[in-house]
Design an enzyme around this catalytic site. Structure first.
Site, PDB file in Angstrom:
ATOM      1  N   GLY A   1       0.791  -1.212   0.000  1.00 60.86           N
ATOM      2  CA  GLY A   1       0.000   0.000   0.000  1.00 60.86           C
ATOM      3  C   GLY A   1       0.833   1.276   0.000  1.00 60.86           C
ATOM      4  O   GLY A   1       0.291   2.366  -0.022  1.00 60.86           O
ATOM      5  N   GLN A   2       2.160   1.134   0.045  1.00 59.13           N
ATOM      6  CA  GLN A   2       3.040   2.298   0.081  1.00 59.13           C
ATOM      7  C   GLN A   2       4.161   2.166  -0.948  1.00 59.13           C
ATOM      8  O   GLN A   2       5.306   2.519  -0.695  1.00 59.13           O
ATOM      9  CB  GLN A   2       3.633   2.470   1.478  1.00 59.13           C
ATOM     10  CG  GLN A   2       2.600   2.738   2.535  1.00 59.13           C
ATOM     11  CD  GLN A   2       3.231   2.922   3.904  1.00 59.13           C
ATOM     12  OE1 GLN A   2       4.417   2.731   4.108  1.00 59.13           O
ATOM     13  NE2 GLN A   2       2.422   3.310   4.869  1.00 59.13           N
TER      14      GLN A   2
ATOM     15  N   TYR B   1       5.864   5.579  -1.975  1.00 57.79           N
ATOM     16  CA  TYR B   1       6.621   6.104  -0.842  1.00 57.79           C
ATOM     17  C   TYR B   1       7.885   5.267  -0.623  1.00 57.79           C
ATOM     18  O   TYR B   1       8.980   5.806  -0.433  1.00 57.79           O
ATOM     19  CB  TYR B   1       5.740   6.094   0.404  1.00 57.79           C
ATOM     20  CG  TYR B   1       6.404   6.623   1.649  1.00 57.79           C
ATOM     21  CD1 TYR B   1       6.598   7.986   1.830  1.00 57.79           C
ATOM     22  CD2 TYR B   1       6.811   5.765   2.668  1.00 57.79           C
ATOM     23  CE1 TYR B   1       7.186   8.480   2.983  1.00 57.79           C
ATOM     24  CE2 TYR B   1       7.405   6.251   3.823  1.00 57.79           C
ATOM     25  CZ  TYR B   1       7.589   7.607   3.969  1.00 57.79           C
ATOM     26  OH  TYR B   1       8.176   8.088   5.112  1.00 57.79           O
TER      27      TYR B   1
ATOM     28  N   PRO C   1      15.197   7.369  10.490  1.00 58.59           N
ATOM     29  CA  PRO C   1      14.451   7.050  11.714  1.00 58.59           C
ATOM     30  C   PRO C   1      13.507   5.871  11.494  1.00 58.59           C
ATOM     31  O   PRO C   1      13.093   5.586  10.373  1.00 58.59           O
ATOM     32  CB  PRO C   1      13.667   8.327  11.991  1.00 58.59           C
ATOM     33  CG  PRO C   1      13.540   8.997  10.671  1.00 58.59           C
ATOM     34  CD  PRO C   1      14.771   8.622   9.887  1.00 58.59           C
ATOM     35  N   GLY C   2      13.182   5.206  12.579  1.00 65.96           N
ATOM     36  CA  GLY C   2      12.205   4.122  12.531  1.00 65.96           C
ATOM     37  C   GLY C   2      10.802   4.690  12.659  1.00 65.96           C
ATOM     38  O   GLY C   2      10.553   5.845  12.327  1.00 65.96           O
TER      39      GLY C   2
ATOM     40  N   VAL D   1       7.643   6.481  13.858  1.00 75.06           N
ATOM     41  CA  VAL D   1       7.381   7.673  14.649  1.00 75.06           C
ATOM     42  C   VAL D   1       5.870   7.779  14.813  1.00 75.06           C
ATOM     43  O   VAL D   1       5.123   7.623  13.845  1.00 75.06           O
ATOM     44  CB  VAL D   1       7.933   8.939  13.944  1.00 75.06           C
ATOM     45  CG1 VAL D   1       7.576  10.188  14.718  1.00 75.06           C
ATOM     46  CG2 VAL D   1       9.440   8.818  13.759  1.00 75.06           C
TER      47      VAL D   1
END
Length: 107
Positions: free
Chosen positions: A39-40, A43, A73-74, A76
């Site tokens: 779904g990404q 991105y 970063p993981g 958030v």
């Protein structure tokens, strides 16, 4: 995403090369850049492209005293990821940290 990172690097690198030093930090995502998420797709692909761009620029600029790095970063806690956890999306939920709060709180 990748266009923005590319254009920003393109704008500042000539100045950094001229002065003989500098640093660039691009932000990617530890969650999707190395393994796509259902779904990404767009991105995930964009974040992976920013990582490859950063790696290539790091190699090219090292001899000019310019450091180019990724900040990855993981998860958030945001309104979007909060929704993902609360709706129990079966493909994403197992990848969320178990330490996440059960109820929304500002972090």
């Amino acid at each position: 995403m990748v266009t923005t990172a590319f254009l920003c690097c393109k704008a500042v690198l000539p100045h950094m090369v001229e002065q003989g030093f500098g640093g660039i930090i691009n932000v990617t995502s530890a969650n999707v850049a190395r393994r796509g998420v259902a779904g990404q797709a767009a991105y995930s692909a964009a974040k992976a492209a920013v990582e490859r761009l950063t790696e290539a620029l790091a190699d090219e600029m090292a001899g000019h005293g310019i450091a180019v790095n990724n900040l990855t970063p993981g998860w958030v806690l945001t309104t979007t990821t909060k929704f993902t956890k609360e709706c129990g999306c079966p493909k994403t939920l197992p990848r969320l940290p178990s330490s996440w709060p059960c109820k929304h709180r500002r972090q």
